[in-house]
Enzyme design. Sequence first.
Site, PDB file in Angstrom:
ATOM      1  N   THR A  54      20.503  11.721  -5.828  1.00 15.14           N
ATOM      2  CA  THR A  54      19.896  11.797  -7.160  1.00 15.14           C
ATOM      3  C   THR A  54      18.394  11.530  -7.016  1.00 15.14           C
ATOM      4  OG1 THR A  54      20.457   9.492  -7.584  1.00 15.14           O
ATOM      5  CG2 THR A  54      22.029  11.163  -8.362  1.00 15.14           C
ATOM      6  N   THR A  79      15.677   9.579  -8.255  1.00 11.25           N
ATOM      7  CA  THR A  79      15.038   8.286  -7.985  1.00 11.25           C
ATOM      8  C   THR A  79      15.622   7.633  -6.740  1.00 11.25           C
ATOM      9  OG1 THR A  79      14.563   7.978 -10.331  1.00 11.25           O
ATOM     10  CG2 THR A  79      14.518   6.007  -8.944  1.00 11.25           C
ATOM     11  N   CYS A  80      16.921   7.754  -6.572  1.00 11.93           N
ATOM     12  CA  CYS A  80      17.588   7.144  -5.430  1.00 11.93           C
ATOM     13  C   CYS A  80      17.093   7.760  -4.119  1.00 11.93           C
ATOM     14  CB  CYS A  80      19.101   7.306  -5.554  1.00 11.93           C
ATOM     15  SG  CYS A  80      19.767   6.655  -7.096  1.00 11.93           S
ATOM     16  N   SER A  81      16.909   9.074  -4.110  1.00 15.79           N
ATOM     17  CA  SER A  81      16.483   9.780  -2.903  1.00 15.79           C
ATOM     18  C   SER A  81      14.984   9.728  -2.665  1.00 15.79           C
ATOM     19  CB  SER A  81      16.912  11.252  -2.965  1.00 15.79           C
ATOM     20  OG  SER A  81      18.310  11.353  -2.850  1.00 15.79           O
ATOM     21  N   LEU A 107      16.340   4.445  -1.628  1.00 21.78           N
ATOM     22  CA  LEU A 107      16.804   4.444  -0.239  1.00 21.78           C
ATOM     23  C   LEU A 107      15.632   4.480   0.744  1.00 21.78           C
ATOM     24  CD1 LEU A 107      18.998   4.524   1.954  1.00 21.78           C
ATOM     25  CD2 LEU A 107      19.139   7.006   1.583  1.00 21.78           C
TER      26      LEU A 107
END
Length: 158
Positions: A46, A48-50, A54
């Site tokens: 997703t 923001t996560c990517s 992370l």
Amino acid sequence: MPIRPGDTLPDIELQVMGENGPKKVRTSELFAGKKVVLFAVPGAFTPTCSAAHLPGFVVNADKLRAKGVDSIICTSVNDTFVMDAWGKAHNAEDLVMLADGLGEFAKALDLTQDRTASQMGIRSQRYAMIVNDVTVELLNIDAQGLDQTSAETILDAL
């Protein structure tokens, strides 16, 4: 009530990618006798996560370890194959990519969120923890953004 500092993590069976495919692991094994940074994202791959969450832990892994962290674990309500591919796509070989495919861990922590309106179902909230020998020392939750759950914020808390 969500898990709090001073609480013990629940012992749940989850999965990581092993040499021969998905491998079952228990949270008690992953956290016992170790200082661990655990962070959760709503979904692998997703935006923001990517783009930020992370990668921040990948870039700061050595700094976290220099402050006494034995293991850095990323969890999401995704299957083992997705978590493994996401970790590889972001050079996260030094992190444990922990698949909570059924959301059992997120539910046991009482840290879920309902994303059915966006076709994602029940997911984990975005959080970061410092866990020492299965006991939560710090829990930060972000309803929006990464202010409380970034690798930099956790580094400052160690």
